[in-house]
Enzyme design. Structure first.
Site, PDB file in Angstrom:
ATOM      1  N   ASP A 145      58.027 -32.992 -23.809  1.00  0.00           N
ATOM      2  CA  ASP A 145      56.569 -32.875 -23.738  1.00  0.00           C
ATOM      3  C   ASP A 145      56.264 -31.399 -23.568  1.00  0.00           C
ATOM      4  O   ASP A 145      56.445 -30.834 -22.495  1.00  0.00           O
ATOM      5  CB  ASP A 145      56.049 -33.694 -22.561  1.00  0.00           C
ATOM      6  CG  ASP A 145      54.546 -33.546 -22.354  1.00  0.00           C
ATOM      7  OD1 ASP A 145      53.903 -32.793 -23.115  1.00  0.00           O
ATOM      8  OD2 ASP A 145      54.021 -34.163 -21.413  1.00  0.00           O
ATOM      9  N   ASP A 217      54.317 -33.773 -28.138  1.00  0.00           N
ATOM     10  CA  ASP A 217      55.712 -34.141 -27.898  1.00  0.00           C
ATOM     11  C   ASP A 217      56.508 -33.749 -29.142  1.00  0.00           C
ATOM     12  O   ASP A 217      56.302 -34.309 -30.230  1.00  0.00           O
ATOM     13  CB  ASP A 217      55.823 -35.637 -27.627  1.00  0.00           C
ATOM     14  CG  ASP A 217      55.004 -36.040 -26.408  1.00  0.00           C
ATOM     15  OD1 ASP A 217      55.544 -35.998 -25.290  1.00  0.00           O
ATOM     16  OD2 ASP A 217      53.805 -36.361 -26.582  1.00  0.00           O
ATOM     17  N   ASP A 246      50.843 -42.821 -21.546  1.00  0.00           N
ATOM     18  CA  ASP A 246      49.863 -42.217 -22.449  1.00  0.00           C
ATOM     19  C   ASP A 246      50.527 -41.456 -23.595  1.00  0.00           C
ATOM     20  O   ASP A 246      49.847 -40.983 -24.505  1.00  0.00           O
ATOM     21  CB  ASP A 246      48.877 -41.313 -21.697  1.00  0.00           C
ATOM     22  CG  ASP A 246      49.537 -40.385 -20.698  1.00  0.00           C
ATOM     23  OD1 ASP A 246      50.765 -40.463 -20.486  1.00  0.00           O
ATOM     24  OD2 ASP A 246      48.811 -39.558 -20.092  1.00  0.00           O
TER      25      ASP A 246
END
Length: 255
Positions: A145, A217, A246
């Protein structure tokens, strides 16, 4: 070989999702972020039962990273060498012939804040460390991320997510380009040039239903691995499950 990244946003909550997805997607290596577990509570035994060995670095409530692999990992590095940081955001390990670097990049809060400055310093330290790592490990995958959307194709509304906004600011994108300049390539973007594909959607305001997302990501591959990238994607299905993270898993396949 299929290598994936997934910000699970609490492994304690999302463990059933992870087990289901591992069974369906069958990745060889998975980098996790935001496990939000101290090491004593990491579900190592359950993941062994699912066919994966784990190396991990966690902390209660916040952050936490892990690398799952079918083949045992070795030469594990936790944190950025020489950069003092109590937050568990980085883990690297060698799996087979690949060096895997799992990053949970700092969010940064808002442009101009103290946390934003910390994010830029953190990214600078990551850059210098990876530059050194690439000298020893030319077959490298850096994934996680990144909390940076690389360009306007990676945001649902470039007028909102502009060069003065967190996650899309000029300085953040410049820091990401410096990683690219080391010889790292965005596997997803190389194989999927179109706009509108995202990996994160806010829980609020029907973000996923309305596809108001960002692609933050990333799966970056070194120059030596670039010719071996045969596919790359984002698996939206887990975002449709009950009580989802999420984020959706992002993956790259090397042939």
């Amino acid at each position: 070989m299929k290598i994936a990244s997934w910000n699970v946003n609490s492994l304690n909550v999302r463990m059933p999702h992870l087990e289901q997805w591992l069974g369906q997607a069958a990745p060889d290596i998975v980098a996790l972020q935001e496990t939000k577990l101290d090491d004593a509570r990491f579900p190592d035994d359950a993941l062994v039962a699912a066919g994966y060995r784990s190396v991990f670095a966690g902390q209660k409530t916040y952050n936490g990273v892990a690398i799952l692999s079918r083949e045992s990992a070795r030469d594990v590095q936790i944190g950025i060498p020489g950069f003092e940081d109590e937050q568990r955001r980085v883990i690297a390990a060698t799996v087979g012939e690949l060096r895997i670097v799992d990053l949970y990049v700092v969010n940064g809060q808002d442009v101009g804040t103290e946390k934003y400055g910390y994010k830029l310093r953190w990214l600078e330290a990551v850059h210098d460390w990876i530059a050194d790592e690439l000298q020893r490990h030319p077959r490298m995958v850096v994934l996680g991320d990144f909390n940076i959307a690389p360009d306007d194709r990676d945001v649902h509304d470039p007028l909102v997510w502009n060069d003065s906004h967190i996650l899309t600011s000029t300085a953040e994108r410049a820091a990401l380009r410096r990683l690219y300049d080391l010889g790292l390539h965005d596997a997803y973007r190389a194989l999927n040039p179109e706009a509108g594909d995202f990996s994160w959607w806010d829980y609020r305001q029907g973000g996923f239903r309305r596809n108001l997302g960002l692609r933050i990501d990333l799966t970056l591959v070194s120059e030596a691995l670039r010719p071996h990238c045969v596919a790359s994607g984002i698996d939206r299905e887990p975002r449709t499950w009950d009580r989802p993270s999420d984020h959706a898993p992002a993956w790259v396949e090397l042939g």
